[in-house]
Design a protein around this motif. Sequence first.
Motif, PDB file in Angstrom:
ATOM      1  N   GLY A 187       4.340   1.562   9.014  1.00 33.86           N
ATOM      2  CA  GLY A 187       3.067   1.665   8.297  1.00 33.86           C
ATOM      3  C   GLY A 187       2.958   0.747   7.082  1.00 33.86           C
ATOM      4  N   GLU A 188       3.954  -0.107   6.856  1.00 36.24           N
ATOM      5  CA  GLU A 188       3.924  -1.092   5.762  1.00 36.24           C
ATOM      6  C   GLU A 188       2.592  -1.848   5.807  1.00 36.24           C
ATOM      7  OE1 GLU A 188       8.059  -3.098   5.071  1.00 36.24           O
ATOM      8  OE2 GLU A 188       6.773  -4.524   6.107  1.00 36.24           O
ATOM      9  N   PHE A 189       1.935  -2.039   4.646  1.00 39.41           N
ATOM     10  CA  PHE A 189       0.643  -2.738   4.661  1.00 39.41           C
ATOM     11  C   PHE A 189       0.365  -3.431   3.333  1.00 39.41           C
ATOM     12  CE2 PHE A 189      -4.026  -2.786   4.043  1.00 39.41           C
ATOM     13  CZ  PHE A 189      -4.337  -3.664   5.069  1.00 39.41           C
ATOM     14  N   THR A 190      -0.135  -4.645   3.443  1.00 39.81           N
ATOM     15  CA  THR A 190      -0.641  -5.382   2.287  1.00 39.81           C
ATOM     16  C   THR A 190      -1.979  -5.989   2.710  1.00 39.81           C
ATOM     17  OG1 THR A 190       1.586  -5.884   1.478  1.00 39.81           O
ATOM     18  CG2 THR A 190      -0.191  -7.330   0.733  1.00 39.81           C
ATOM     19  N   PRO A 191      -3.032  -5.784   1.908  1.00 35.20           N
ATOM     20  CA  PRO A 191      -4.350  -6.285   2.329  1.00 35.20           C
ATOM     21  C   PRO A 191      -4.380  -7.817   2.405  1.00 35.20           C
ATOM     22  CG  PRO A 191      -4.532  -4.762   0.452  1.00 35.20           C
ATOM     23  CD  PRO A 191      -3.081  -5.062   0.626  1.00 35.20           C
ATOM     24  N   ASP A 192      -5.258  -8.323   3.266  1.00 31.48           N
ATOM     25  CA  ASP A 192      -5.384  -9.768   3.468  1.00 31.48           C
ATOM     26  C   ASP A 192      -5.626 -10.528   2.155  1.00 31.48           C
ATOM     27  OD1 ASP A 192      -4.983  -9.458   6.147  1.00 31.48           O
ATOM     28  OD2 ASP A 192      -7.071  -9.832   6.743  1.00 31.48           O
ATOM     29  N   HIS A 193      -6.471  -9.966   1.287  1.00 31.26           N
ATOM     30  CA  HIS A 193      -6.782 -10.745   0.081  1.00 31.26           C
ATOM     31  C   HIS A 193      -5.556 -10.903  -0.824  1.00 31.26           C
ATOM     32  CE1 HIS A 193      -7.318  -7.083  -2.420  1.00 31.26           C
ATOM     33  NE2 HIS A 193      -7.783  -6.577  -1.291  1.00 31.26           N
ATOM     34  N   ALA A 196       0.843  -1.209   0.000  1.00 32.96           N
ATOM     35  CA  ALA A 196       0.000   0.000   0.000  1.00 32.96           C
ATOM     36  C   ALA A 196       0.874   1.253   0.000  1.00 32.96           C
ATOM     37  CB  ALA A 196      -0.926  -0.010   1.214  1.00 32.96           C
ATOM     38  N   ASP A 197       0.631   2.146  -0.944  1.00 32.98           N
ATOM     39  CA  ASP A 197       1.387   3.401  -1.095  1.00 32.98           C
ATOM     40  C   ASP A 197       2.895   3.182  -1.276  1.00 32.98           C
ATOM     41  OD1 ASP A 197      -0.854   5.013  -0.918  1.00 32.98           O
ATOM     42  OD2 ASP A 197      -0.737   5.177   1.266  1.00 32.98           O
ATOM     43  N   GLY A 198       3.299   1.963  -1.544  1.00 30.34           N
ATOM     44  CA  GLY A 198       4.723   1.691  -1.734  1.00 30.34           C
ATOM     45  C   GLY A 198       5.543   1.812  -0.472  1.00 30.34           C
ATOM     46  N   ILE A 199       4.860   1.937   0.680  1.00 32.99           N
ATOM     47  CA  ILE A 199       5.569   2.170   1.954  1.00 32.99           C
ATOM     48  C   ILE A 199       6.253   0.894   2.442  1.00 32.99           C
ATOM     49  CG2 ILE A 199       5.199   2.657   4.415  1.00 32.99           C
ATOM     50  CD1 ILE A 199       2.971   4.609   3.478  1.00 32.99           C
ATOM     51  N   SER A 200       7.550   0.999   2.756  1.00 29.91           N
ATOM     52  CA  SER A 200       8.273  -0.141   3.329  1.00 29.91           C
ATOM     53  C   SER A 200       9.402   0.355   4.216  1.00 29.91           C
ATOM     54  CB  SER A 200       8.810  -1.032   2.226  1.00 29.91           C
ATOM     55  OG  SER A 200       9.339  -2.222   2.785  1.00 29.91           O
ATOM     56  N   HIS A 201       9.994  -0.558   4.999  1.00 31.44           N
ATOM     57  CA  HIS A 201      10.976  -0.192   6.009  1.00 31.44           C
ATOM     58  C   HIS A 201      10.380   0.898   6.892  1.00 31.44           C
ATOM     59  CE1 HIS A 201      14.835  -1.944   3.971  1.00 31.44           C
ATOM     60  NE2 HIS A 201      13.885  -2.838   4.145  1.00 31.44           N
ATOM     61  N   ASN A 202       9.133   0.702   7.259  1.00 33.97           N
ATOM     62  CA  ASN A 202       8.349   1.686   7.991  1.00 33.97           C
ATOM     63  C   ASN A 202       7.257   0.909   8.705  1.00 33.97           C
ATOM     64  OD1 ASN A 202       5.975   3.521   8.310  1.00 33.97           O
ATOM     65  ND2 ASN A 202       7.266   5.012   7.257  1.00 33.97           N
TER      66      ASN A 202
END
Lengths: 424, 424
Positions: A393-399, A385-391
């Motif tokens: 707030g990193e997120f990938t939806p369950d599906h 999500a939003d390309g956010i990583s090493h943070n």
Amino acid sequence: MRSASASPAPDEQNTALLKDFATLSAFGATPGGGVDRQAATAADGEQRAWLHRWLTGHGFEVHYDGVGNQFGLFTFTPGAPYVLSGSHLDSQPLGGRYDGAYGVLAAAHAAHRAVERWRASGASPRYNVAVVNWFNEEGSRFKPSMMGSAVFAGKLPAETALATTDPAGTSVRAALREIGTIGDYAGPDLAAYAEIHIEQGRELENAGTTIGLVGSTWAARKYQVIVRGEQSHTGSTIMTDRRDALFGASLLVVAVRELAERSAAVPLHTSVSEMYIEPNSPVVVAREVRMHVDLRSPDEAFLEDAAKELAESIPGIEERAAVDIEVVQTHGWGVAPFPRAGVDLAAEVADELGLRHRTMMTIAGHDSVNMKDVTPAVMLFVPSADGISHNEGEFTPDHDICAGTDLLTEVIHRLMSGALESQR
Amino acid sequence: MRSASASPAPDEQNTALLKDFATLSAFGATPGGGVDRQAATAADGEQRAWLHRWLTGHGFEVHYDGVGNQFGLFTFTPGAPYVLSGSHLDSQPLGGRYDGAYGVLAAAHAAHRAVERWRASGASPRYNVAVVNWFNEEGSRFKPSMMGSAVFAGKLPAETALATTDPAGTSVRAALREIGTIGDYAGPDLAAYAEIHIEQGRELENAGTTIGLVGSTWAARKYQVIVRGEQSHTGSTIMTDRRDALFGASLLVVAVRELAERSAAVPLHTSVSEMYIEPNSPVVVAREVRMHVDLRSPDEAFLEDAAKELAESIPGIEERAAVDIEVVQTHGWGVAPFPRAGVDLAAEVADELGLRHRTMMTIAGHDSVNMKDVTPAVMLFVPSADGISHNEGEFTPDHDICAGTDLLTEVIHRLMSGALESQR
């Protein structure tokens, strides 16, 4: 944000996956919703113990090699090679829950599901299956990154890795002994390798696509830079007498950024994100700064030019700040392909599962970048999500988590049938 | 280097001084010829214990106040005020042997010599005499600098000082208790204050002069700056998405230096020498940098303009690096005079002793800068070879060490007679 498409409730297998992911996310959990479990810390030890129990509870035999790589083996045919799948459980300080951990857990579930399918069918696969949690992929506590897989792939001597120390002076050997996950297992003979990971960029999200099929890597170069000045009084030393290492380092940070800013035609990612400043006192001009420079591009020749341009900027910085600058390339990789047959295999599976996919490059390094040089390797992405990583707030939806694991299950199952054996 | 003029062998008193200076220089000695004895460290505790023994061995009564200032009192007339002299024994990390330590030892020897002279004469001085070792002048471990004298002078609440923590989280209170030099002494009533220190600049050396008489201070402003960005992956995050706190901090370091570079007419010293970077990982864009900015000039209006110019450069840096920057002035002082009568007194003594002298400003802060606001204060300098300070290579020749102590002895003797009482 990618708009969440309506997705069906997860089936029983994916419910178990999501439940395990929630359990795993509690190790080293931070108040901001992320995790802090750098390599061979107590939190890393706890999650390794949990994975150990999970694997043995699902019929896998657990072994550790001499640099702390954790393997879970399921053997149908003694003596036959293994299809290996995994990633890394270690995180950045205040990192996200998905980076690496998703790939290890998806591999464990996918391998277990493949085992169950083979057992239910009564047939025997051509290859056995194994799960891996590579040691120290992140490289934040101990450098370089992708350490465990580099040793496994023969790119880094085990002794060098074990002697590496963190900023507090603790060696990899001592830290691994502390958490008790070091052994003498030589590692499995491999038939193939598969890894799934979050993208850590926006490409899948922007395209509304669930699966990335990694066709090749960006090239990367990493440098250790030491800027040497001289300690003096920040108040009384006249400006022209100063040999300020932090001023020199700051000029270099700006020069590194400007390389990227000037690069319009070809993407170039540049960064300095780590510095050790001596003596780091408010009233003493810094005598030394050790820093880490990272350059990446999808175009090797362009990266080479950028590296040259950076080298050419050094003498001017040395003169302006009256410092000496030493630059050593510590690590790097070229634009390197993953086998086309692996991309085709994964694309075929994704089509059958009705998952939108695209072939893409990986900018970040992954353990698969090491593994592709020793066995046929398949590298898969799900969206960030939003390309956010090493943070945190990193997120990938369950599906997407579930879709990726379904895909990996089928890929592993076919690899166990010998799908990429012509590539060995 | 100043060419060493032929100087006579030191007399018995100065031989004792030089011997004690060699003993003192061994506490926290570093292989590079300097010392590392930051405030309230074990090495600071050891040298304080040594000074305690020296003072009691020479008839002084030792007391500690509530923030660790160490006093040695010699009382001729109970109830009469004291002429106080001293400096600080704490050092920078890898600092020099002379900064502060010379002033404390010179004060101890000078006070002892003055006591002996009064005793030998059979007369009683108007004022008593005391020696002081101020706590934490350097401010490298605990901020702000000049902490002990600031509390004594009523400029900093004792509670604030005691609650201050070092980067490891240890408070001043806990650290002082650890080394055992904290008490409840309220401090002596003062008649006057005298301090001698190395110049930490080149002015005396360039002029071939032995003694500097400090007429006033440069103005100084110190700022705590916090640059806030966002943590992300150094490899995969596209450049325009980055909110890189270390890039923002580096732009600010360069802007701070450029303030000084543009200042041709009036001297302006600017520096950033300390940064704390979070998370300081080679593969994570920094989310936060805390840094310390120091601006100094002999011209208050010019310093004010420089501070404004710096403030005006902040929005452009915030925009370019996509960060938020918070600037708080933590500390500062104006161009402030030392009493003219004190300069004249010291000049008269120097002339009588045949020592070349010049009136000058101090760029560095000293405990006397706090003390001059509560009692008539005399501030003296001896030369620093090549102006080198806050560096293991700090050096002042023995004959200057001795000349300064001879001068301080006579100044203290005259202050005990009431020389500056019209200034009280």
